[in-house]
Design an enzyme around this catalytic site. Structure first.
Site, short mmCIF file in Angstrom:
data_model
loop_
_atom_site.label_atom_id
_atom_site.label_comp_id
_atom_site.label_asym_id
_atom_site.label_seq_id
_atom_site.Cartn_x
_atom_site.Cartn_y
_atom_site.Cartn_z
N ARG A 187 5.72 8.66 6.48
CA ARG A 187 5.88 9.03 5.09
C ARG A 187 4.80 9.99 4.59
O ARG A 187 5.09 10.96 3.89
CB ARG A 187 5.87 7.78 4.21
N ARG A 221 1.43 2.63 4.72
CA ARG A 221 2.33 1.56 5.14
C ARG A 221 3.55 2.15 5.84
O ARG A 221 4.09 3.15 5.40
CB ARG A 221 2.80 0.75 3.94
#
Lengths: 227, 249, 644
Positions: C337, C442
């Site tokens: 991401r 994450r």
């Protein structure tokens, strides 16, 4: 038997009673229609009179008719109970509603439809059943046997255009009542299935059109014949 | 676009409440309905008027917090949540009437906010599988046919927004209750408590004062998650069977 | 104060088993004498409250939402990871552990992450037993997909609504305990303060959001399961109500706050369309499995697109720049991401953004539709495409989607030790509210895993270890400490209401969000951070002298609720700048422009910054003090993350 009353007193139980009595009344309509159509047999009412007498004396039919009356009563009483319950569930009404966007008119107005039908039933019973049972109807001889002349009563009644008109109108209300009620009863008793429900819905619509239409045909034809 | 808003204002539960009319200008059609209300609230605050209170949280159509009865329909003209309703669904010059959900079991707290605690209490009555944490079998020891899993999932997508109750002419909660009963009745995990669950949840639903079902289908037609009416039929079956079969006298 | 993470000794794989044996137990008959306060009812909170109640503890569960089922965990779309290796593709606990450590750019604690990977398998079993309808194969067994750049298929999912289904599972377990009388629920109740007695967390002060009543609740331990602080950016994928207030008040009572600058910017969100925007909507990361990200090669062409003079579908392949595929040939559109987000920013900064605001790139399904057919694409992403069309009014089957990164998750949070206890004895932080498992970035499908791991399988053991040493005597709520806190809360409300200025709460929130986004968003510089800190200080002063809040404190007052939260966000914003400025390296979601490789990738400094930066509150107007917890890596080798 507390569990029985508990179950039948729940919202679902009450609905079940509505559905079961409704389904019975639907069956009754078929039987009743089959008999009434004999009015149009063109035999001066012989077949109808024989049928009417048969209905009056056959003990099984009499038992079913008592059941039928009590089911009508149950259907009405539970409709009132449910309507009152439902009314209480929304004490403050909406200012603006647009219900036609999500449901059919008939489905939302079963109470009104039912009320008209109930009035019709009372008028109907007073006009025919009561006179036949408690009045002094004419007699007629068919094949050497004496019958009450039910046919004459009907013939007389449907000469009146207002009376016939009321009958026809009532059948329209019945049609809308059935339009929702037929499939709805199956849904309530839990009979819903991807394969069969579309068929039930189609049969329901067909039934809602055909049966009241045939019922309505009788006063129309008899009125025209009387002219 | 410019709009006229008729909004229900009610100070608190005890207050009688009534409609107030506001006009609002310069609304973009890319705004969500709630963002339009944000703009109104900013203007009201500036004027020193109490902003309109309404429930909202995730604003992406999944938490079920937002409500609003818009022009006679729950969540407005589209079959979605109010937060996912965009102003392009309206036209310049429209008058929009905004009301709270109306049901005895959903008391109004303030303006357009209602208390939907009844839904929680219905779930508490039995909307679960009674397993403790730990000591459960391996996940793949319970094979579930894909079609059954998918159908259970469809029922499980309910967001408990209450649009079904709001849409129903009887303020009935059957669609909500049936969604949970269905999900667990379909899955093998739910079989053990299947009968009792149906009895308890429906008893609680009735105790909360929701109306009965007239099968109008309004609930399902307005449900933002498209929960099907077939769930209600299944719930009915579950309940009747439970009444007859269980030994709870 | 020296931070002691209390990591058990011994080999990595045996630490948790050993620890579970070593923790003290509370006798079953005594458990009912303890009361545990759980704040927040998302995945972590609901699972913890239910599990603790099942064990016999008395639990009080609080949430600001009208029902525990509405916590924002519900919005998670993609899935939940578990090292089940059902797919026989080489997954294992160690691989999940390794991927998570690497994905977090080597800024998380080995022991915690290993435990997370270890209990991940139990979570799936637990959820299935509860009746969570995970996706299944035709044979009836569970289906998996690969997610977020993982090389194995270990993600369990329930269409695009995994978070919802998992939360409803935990909510049902919670509801069962409410019915059992073991959990008392307090919906529409917000925690306003933490109460310490003799240095231990012994309760909270709350505000009833309907009546405005300020109330005290006493307990033997307090669990904060209050989620992340992404709304400090004003625009984020968080719910409107998501806030840092509970964690921040705890921070001000002594709980250290760690790594606040680690925020995750999710690459596939629907772009901002105007000033009125109140929140951003995420489109699941799974879209990158089939969608191709591109912008036009030239600025001129981008300008034409922005002015709607040409349509994206008319641009020929040779004029398109599939920048992720070119730059990262082996991972392509599936890079993590942070990498995907940063590159979107780069191309837009160059002037090649494609929507009116110049802040959007295309996510194009043209080739997937040509290859697999529209029906297959619809079956995979139908609900996401519908959602996109709902929001933007454009049909993504015909014209490419536009996406832009948005704040999505915060890796930072309250510092906790291996037992999830903060620096305040008796105060625990679970789920996104703590800092522990995701390091600086994450991975997809890990947040659900962590929330449930903490709640179902960690806290039931570790809280007992603390309570076993604590007398079961209750602190009465008329204890002076409770009264003191209540008064402070009331005074603060009074202070906010009495300002009666000219600007709305949202006005300040938006301003704060812009500052944090511009200076502490996808790229940060020392100069910018210093500047931003000054700006936030100024904003804080202005807020406390000019905010306008109508109504009273003794009623339902949504503006007042928001004001509390924004006031805390402002203070947090300041700390974020300190933290980002302190960390002279780039890692994961924290990208300092001064520290990058020649190719523009994040450049870590393991020698000087392989630590958890934990901040201690020292009082109003005083700079917070940094404490370092050195991260020790015994099982993985620190390497430069490469997705080329």
């Amino acid at each position: 038997m507390s569990w029985v009353t508990k179950t039948l007193d729940s919202t679902l139980g009450r609905k079940l009673l509505m559905a079961l009595t409704g389904l019975f009344l639907i069956l009754f309509l078929v039987v009743h229609l089959a008999g009434n159509l004999q009015l149009l047999a063109g035999d001066g009412g012989d077949a109808f009179n024989v049928y009417a007498e048969g209905m009056a004396v056959n003990p099984l039919i009499r038992a079913v008719s008592i059941l039928n009356f009590s089911f009508i009563a149950l259907h009405v009483i539970y409709a009132i109970l449910l309507s009152r319950h439902n009314k209480k569930a929304r004490p403050v009404a909406y200012a603006v509603t647009n219900p036609s966007a999500n449901s059919t008119w008939a489905s939302r107005n079963m109470g009104i439809l039912g009320t008209v039908i109930f009035i019709f039933i009372l008028v109907h019973l007073r006009g025919f059943w009561y006179r036949l049972k408690f009045g002094t109807p004419e007699k007629v001889m068919i094949d050497g046997v004496e019958y009450k002349n039910a046919y004459i009563i009907v013939e007389e009644a449907f000469k009146n255009p207002i009376y016939s008109g009321f009958y026809v109108l009532s059948m329209i209300f019945l049609a809308f009542h059935l339009y929702h009620g037929f499939a709805s009863a199956f849904q309530t008793v839990g009979l819903r299935h991807k394969k069969y429900t579309p068929l039930i819905q189609k049969v329901g619509i067909g039934f809602a059109i055909l049966v009241p239409a045939l019922f309505a045909l009788i006063p129309i034809v008899m009125y025209i014949q009387s002219l | 676009m410019n709009l006229t808003l008729k909004i229900w204002r009610q100070q608190n539960h005890a207050d009688k409440g009534g409609f107030r009319t506001y006009s609002i200008t310069g609304i973009s059609e890319d705004m969500s309905f709630l963002e339009m209300l944000d703009v109104l609230n900013e203007e009201l605050t500036e004027k020193g008027e109490d902003p309109v209170h309404f429930d909202h949280d995730c604003r992406e159509g999944i938490c079920g917090t937002c409500s609003l009865f818009i022009n006679g329909r729950p969540h407005g003209p589209k079959q979605t949540t109010t937060c996912q309703l965009h102003m392009r669904s309206f036209s310049d010059g429209d008058t929009i009437t905004i009301e709270p959900w109306r049901a005895k079991s959903f008391p109004v707290l303030k303006d357009l906010m209602v208390d939907r605690g009844a839904f929680d209490r219905i779930i508490q009555a039995g909307g679960y599988v009674s397993v403790n944490t730990g000591g459960v079998p391996d996940a793949n020891e319970i094979p579930i046919p894909k079609v059954i899993a998918d159908e259970a999932f469809d029922a499980a997508t309910c967001i408990a927004c209450g649009a079904c109750v709001a849409a129903c002419k009887n303020a009935s909660a059957m669609l909500f209750v049936s969604a949970k009963i269905s999900q667990l009745a379909l899955l093998p995990q739910g079989q053990v408590e299947r009968r009792e669950r149906a009895e308890k949840m429906i008893a609680q639903m009735d105790a909360e004062g929701f109306g009965a079902c007239s099968n109008t289908g309004a609930c399902s037609a307005e449900c933002p998650k498209g929960i099907k009416q077939s769930n209600i039929a299944r719930m009915n079956r579950e309940y009747y069977a439970a009444s007859v079969v269980t030994e709870n006298v | 104060m020296k931070l002691d993470a209390k990591i058990p000794s011994g080999p990595l794989a045996e630490k948790w088993t050993k620890h579970k044996f070593n923790v003290k137990l509370v006798n079953p008959a005594n458990k009912r004498k303890y009361e545990i306060i759980v704040v927040g009812t998302g995945l972590a909170g609901a699972s913890a409250a239910a599990s603790l109640a099942e064990l016999g503890y008395n639990v009080k569960a609080f949430c600001f939402q009208d029902s525990p089922r509405r916590a924002h965990s519900i919005a998670a779309q993609g899935g939940i990871n578990a090292a089940k290796n059902y797919q026989n593709d080489g997954d294992s606990i160690f691989r999940l552990f390794y991927d998570t450590i690497k994905g977090g750019d080597y800024r998380s604690r080995e022991a915690n992450v290993y435990r997370l990977a270890e209990v991940s398998v139990d979570i799936i079993d637990q959820c299935v037993a509860q009746g969570v309808p995970f996706a299944r194969e035709y044979g009836g067994l569970l289906a998996n997909r690969s997610f977020g750049g993982a090389q194995v298929s270990r993600t369990f999912y329930a269409r695009g609504q995994t978070g919802q289904q998992l939360l409803l599972g935990a909510y049902s377990a919670l509801s069962r305990q409410v019915a059992n009388g073991k959990v008392k629920l307090y919906p529409r109740t917000e925690m306003m303060d933490l109460v310490l007695v003799d240095g231990k967390a012994r309760g909270i002060v709350t505000r009833n959001l309907i009546t405005g009543a300020i109330e005290s609740h006493s307990g033997h331990a307090v669990l904060l399961c209050t989620g992340g602080y992404g709304n400090v950016f004003f625009l984020s994928t968080n719910a409107m109500g998501s806030n840092v207030t509970a964690a921040w008040r705890a921070h001000k009572k002594g709980a250290f706050f760690s790594n606040p600058c680690y925020t995750q910017i999710h690459p596939t969100c629907i772009p901002v369309s105007g000033d009125h925007q109140s929140k951003l909507t995420l489109m699941s990361e799974s879209l990158r499995n089939d969608g191709r990200v591109w912008v036009p090669k030239t600025i001129e062409m981008a300008e034409k697109l922005r002015k709607k003079q040409i349509k994206p579908q008319d641009i020929k392949d040779e004029d398109r720049d599939y920048y992720l595929e070119t730059k990262y040939p082996s991972f392509g559109n599936l890079v993590p991401r942070d990498v995907a987000s940063r590159n979107a920013k780069y191309v837009c900064d160059e002037g090649r953004g494609v929507n009116e605001t110049g802040e959007a790139v295309y996510l194009d399904f043209r080739d997937a539709i040509l290859r697999d057919g529209e029906d297959l694409v619809r079956s995979k992403y139908g609900n996401l495409f519908d959602m996109y069309q709902q929001i933007t009014g454009e049909n993504p089957y015909k014209t490419p989607m536009m996406i832009y990164p948005a704040v999505h998750y915060t890796m930072g949070g309250l510092w906790v030790d291996y037992n999830l206890m903060t620096t305040v004895p008796g105060l625990y932080a679970l789920g996104e509210a703590n800092f522990s498992d995701h390091g600086a970035n994450r991975l997809g499908a890990s947040a659900l895993m962590q929330g449930l791991a903490d709640g179902y399988f960690v806290i039931p053991y570790t809280v007992g270890d603390y309570l076993a040493n604590l007398s079961n005597e209750k602190v009465p709520v008329d204890h002076p400490e409770f009264k003191k806190s209540e008064n402070e809360v009331k005074e603060r409300i009074q202070k906010l209401l009495s300002i009666n200025g000219t600007k709305s709460v949202d006005y300040y929130h938006k301003k704060l969000g812009k500052i944090v986004w511009n200076y502490c968003g996808m790229a940060r510089t020392a100069d910018g951070l210093i500047k931003a800190k000054a700006m936030i200080k100024e904003l804080k002063a202005e807020f406390w002298s000019n905010v306008k809040i109508l109504g009273t404190g003794e009623e339902l007052n949504q503006t007042l609720e928001k004001a509390h939260r924004v006031a805390d966000f402002i203070e947090l914003g300041e700390l974020m700048m300190d933290d980002a400025l302190n960390r002279n390296e780039s890692c994961g979601g924290h990208f300092r422009e001064e520290y990058q490789t020649p190719e523009g990738e994040a450049l870590r400094d393991d020698e000087n910054y392989a630590y958890v930066a934990s901040w201690e509150y020292k009082g109003e107007g005083v700079e917070e003090v940094l404490h370092k917890e050195e991260l020790v890596f015994e099982n993985v080798k620190l390497t430069q993350r490469s997705y080329k």
